[in-house]
Design a protein around this motif. Structure first.
Motif, PDB file in Angstrom:
ATOM      1  N   LEU A  46      60.906  54.804  -1.288  1.00  6.67           N
ATOM      2  CA  LEU A  46      61.197  53.880  -2.395  1.00  6.67           C
ATOM      3  C   LEU A  46      61.200  54.639  -3.726  1.00  6.67           C
ATOM      4  N   TYR A  47      62.255  54.391  -4.522  1.00 10.86           N
ATOM      5  CA  TYR A  47      62.375  55.081  -5.813  1.00 10.86           C
ATOM      6  C   TYR A  47      62.346  54.124  -7.007  1.00 10.86           C
ATOM      7  N   ARG A  48      63.078  53.040  -6.930  1.00  8.61           N
ATOM      8  CA  ARG A  48      63.122  52.122  -8.066  1.00  8.61           C
ATOM      9  C   ARG A  48      63.329  50.698  -7.570  1.00  8.61           C
ATOM     10  N   VAL A  49      63.176  49.767  -8.494  1.00  6.17           N
ATOM     11  CA  VAL A  49      63.413  48.345  -8.221  1.00  6.17           C
ATOM     12  C   VAL A  49      64.401  47.819  -9.248  1.00  6.17           C
ATOM     13  N   GLU A  50      65.366  47.022  -8.795  1.00 11.79           N
ATOM     14  CA  GLU A  50      66.324  46.356  -9.684  1.00 11.79           C
ATOM     15  C   GLU A  50      66.177  44.860  -9.475  1.00 11.79           C
ATOM     16  N   GLU A  51      65.822  44.177 -10.538  1.00  7.44           N
ATOM     17  CA  GLU A  51      65.636  42.724 -10.415  1.00  7.44           C
ATOM     18  C   GLU A  51      66.989  42.023 -10.415  1.00  7.44           C
ATOM     19  N   LEU A  52      67.068  40.960  -9.661  1.00  2.78           N
ATOM     20  CA  LEU A  52      68.273  40.148  -9.553  1.00  2.78           C
ATOM     21  C   LEU A  52      68.024  38.789 -10.183  1.00  2.78           C
TER      22      LEU A  52
ATOM     23  N   LEU B 227      64.994  42.889  -1.118  1.00  2.00           N
ATOM     24  CA  LEU B 227      63.639  42.544  -0.669  1.00  2.00           C
ATOM     25  C   LEU B 227      63.382  41.091  -1.012  1.00  2.00           C
ATOM     26  N   ASP B 228      62.985  40.307   0.001  1.00  2.00           N
ATOM     27  CA  ASP B 228      62.673  38.894  -0.221  1.00  2.00           C
ATOM     28  C   ASP B 228      61.405  38.791  -1.074  1.00  2.00           C
ATOM     29  N   GLN B 229      61.449  37.905  -2.085  1.00  2.00           N
ATOM     30  CA  GLN B 229      60.290  37.738  -2.970  1.00  2.00           C
ATOM     31  C   GLN B 229      59.063  37.210  -2.219  1.00  2.00           C
ATOM     32  N   ALA B 230      59.292  36.609  -1.060  1.00  2.00           N
ATOM     33  CA  ALA B 230      58.176  36.093  -0.253  1.00  2.00           C
ATOM     34  C   ALA B 230      57.801  37.041   0.875  1.00  2.00           C
TER      35      ALA B 230
ATOM     36  N   ASN C 236      46.790  53.849  -1.350  1.00  2.00           N
ATOM     37  CA  ASN C 236      46.864  54.612  -2.596  1.00  2.00           C
ATOM     38  C   ASN C 236      48.162  55.417  -2.633  1.00  2.00           C
ATOM     39  N   PRO C 237      48.771  55.599  -3.741  1.00  2.00           N
ATOM     40  CA  PRO C 237      48.219  55.345  -5.086  1.00  2.00           C
ATOM     41  C   PRO C 237      48.504  53.950  -5.645  1.00  2.00           C
ATOM     42  N   VAL C 238      49.182  53.088  -4.834  1.00  2.00           N
ATOM     43  CA  VAL C 238      49.462  51.746  -5.349  1.00  2.00           C
ATOM     44  C   VAL C 238      48.163  50.968  -5.482  1.00  2.00           C
ATOM     45  N   THR C 239      47.265  51.117  -4.517  1.00  2.00           N
ATOM     46  CA  THR C 239      45.947  50.490  -4.580  1.00  2.00           C
ATOM     47  C   THR C 239      44.892  51.589  -4.608  1.00  2.00           C
ATOM     48  N   ASP C 240      43.649  51.187  -4.723  1.00  2.00           N
ATOM     49  CA  ASP C 240      42.546  52.159  -4.740  1.00  2.00           C
ATOM     50  C   ASP C 240      42.003  52.426  -3.344  1.00  2.00           C
ATOM     51  N   SER C 241      42.631  51.889  -2.329  1.00  2.00           N
ATOM     52  CA  SER C 241      42.131  52.018  -0.957  1.00  2.00           C
ATOM     53  C   SER C 241      42.937  53.067  -0.191  1.00  2.00           C
ATOM     54  N   SER C 242      42.270  53.703   0.752  1.00  2.00           N
ATOM     55  CA  SER C 242      42.946  54.673   1.620  1.00  2.00           C
ATOM     56  C   SER C 242      43.526  53.998   2.868  1.00  2.00           C
ATOM     57  N   THR C 243      43.342  52.692   2.967  1.00  2.00           N
ATOM     58  CA  THR C 243      43.935  51.913   4.060  1.00  2.00           C
ATOM     59  C   THR C 243      44.827  50.837   3.451  1.00  2.00           C
ATOM     60  N   ASN C 244      45.755  50.376   4.219  1.00  2.00           N
ATOM     61  CA  ASN C 244      46.715  49.395   3.704  1.00  2.00           C
ATOM     62  C   ASN C 244      46.045  48.073   3.336  1.00  2.00           C
ATOM     63  N   GLN C 245      46.404  47.585   2.157  1.00  2.00           N
ATOM     64  CA  GLN C 245      45.910  46.302   1.661  1.00  2.00           C
ATOM     65  C   GLN C 245      47.095  45.400   1.350  1.00  2.00           C
ATOM     66  N   ARG C 246      46.916  44.116   1.589  1.00  7.51           N
ATOM     67  CA  ARG C 246      47.983  43.156   1.287  1.00  7.51           C
ATOM     68  C   ARG C 246      48.118  43.008  -0.228  1.00  7.51           C
ATOM     69  N   ILE C 247      49.363  43.124  -0.707  1.00  3.79           N
ATOM     70  CA  ILE C 247      49.635  42.910  -2.135  1.00  3.79           C
ATOM     71  C   ILE C 247      50.850  41.995  -2.261  1.00  3.79           C
TER      72      ILE C 247
ATOM     73  N   VAL D  92      54.614  40.868  -3.872  1.00  2.00           N
ATOM     74  CA  VAL D  92      55.857  41.563  -4.196  1.00  2.00           C
ATOM     75  C   VAL D  92      55.882  41.947  -5.671  1.00  2.00           C
ATOM     76  N   GLN D  93      55.396  41.046  -6.551  1.00  2.00           N
ATOM     77  CA  GLN D  93      55.423  41.341  -7.982  1.00  2.00           C
ATOM     78  C   GLN D  93      54.527  42.543  -8.315  1.00  2.00           C
ATOM     79  N   GLU D  94      53.413  42.668  -7.646  1.00  2.42           N
ATOM     80  CA  GLU D  94      52.537  43.822  -7.863  1.00  2.42           C
ATOM     81  C   GLU D  94      53.259  45.118  -7.509  1.00  2.42           C
ATOM     82  N   LEU D  95      54.019  45.100  -6.410  1.00  2.00           N
ATOM     83  CA  LEU D  95      54.785  46.282  -6.015  1.00  2.00           C
ATOM     84  C   LEU D  95      55.867  46.580  -7.052  1.00  2.00           C
ATOM     85  N   ILE D  96      56.526  45.531  -7.534  1.00  2.00           N
ATOM     86  CA  ILE D  96      57.567  45.715  -8.554  1.00  2.00           C
ATOM     87  C   ILE D  96      56.981  46.365  -9.804  1.00  2.00           C
TER      88      ILE D  96
END
Length: 217
Positions: free
Chosen positions: A113-119, A158-161, A168-179, A181-185
């Motif tokens: 993943l490199y960028r996000v373009e909002e529609l 990507l569906d908003q739902a 990490n580095p998106v979260t502070d955890s070394s294991t996957n956490q549910r986030i 879509v807006q947080e990812l954006i």
């Protein structure tokens, strides 16, 4: 008077002659019986007709040997089939790539993943700017494999739902956490061209409905 004396003698002689005749007849009957005895012996010997049966059995056993000969012929036919040549084998696929893969050799369910373009909000989707790729060979100073991309940008909705997880580095955890879509954006906008690797699944309409970050050291 003398005639009367001779009568017993004649009678006696006649009795002796008759006895001799009867004895001769009995002797002939015994001889006939002796000649008939081999018939019974032949019947018994025909039990060795069981012996003849043995010969017949040998014939059958030869037939069995003939069966073995058939098996040998079949066995001999096997090398003939081998003569057609060894089965072709496909070389195992490489576990890693050393250069940018072509479109036919990219990972089918992972991308960077490199960028996000909002529609338009009415679509309920955003565009992800991605690059397809494949896992490369680890370097001597690396703890893991790098994800080698093709170098060409692609866009995927990507569906908003969608169900999204990140580490990490998106979260502070070394294991996957549910986030969300807006947080990812938001994170992607703040860190463009990060090249984080995600595994994805698509829904019935072809848009991504599941996105999970792949942890890379």
């Amino acid at each position: 008077m003398q005639a009367n004396r001779l009568r017993p003698v004649v009678v006696s002689l006649a009795a002796v002659a008759l006895a001799a005749v009867l004895t001769g007849c009995q002797g002939d009957d015994s001889a006939a019986g002796a000649e008939g005895a081999p018939s019974a012996g032949a019947t018994a010997a025909s039990a060795p007709g069981t012996a003849g049966g043995k010969d017949g059995g040998k014939g059958k056993s030869k037939g069995t040997d003939g069966g073995k000969g058939t098996g040998a012929a079949t066995a001999a036919a096997t090398p003939a089939s081998k003569a057609t040549g060894p089965a072709e084998t496909t070389a195992p696929a490489a576990d890693c790539v050393s250069e940018a893969p072509d479109p036919d050799h990219v990972d089918p369910d992972e991308f960077a993943l490199y960028r996000v373009e909002e529609l338009d909000g009415s679509t309920g989707k955003v565009n992800l700017v991605i690059q397809h790729g494949a896992w490369g060979c680890p370097g001597k100073d690396s703890d893991g494999k790098p994800f080698v991309v093709t170098g060409e940008d692609s866009r995927w909705a990507l569906d908003q739902a969608a169900y999204v997880t990140a580490t990490n580095p998106v979260t502070d955890s070394s294991t996957n956490q549910r986030i969300g879509v807006q947080e990812l954006i938001d994170w992607t906008k703040a860190h463009p061209d990060s090249g984080l690797v995600f595994k994805y699944e698509t829904g019935a309409d072809g848009s991504i409905d599941r996105l999970e970050q792949v942890y890379t050291p």
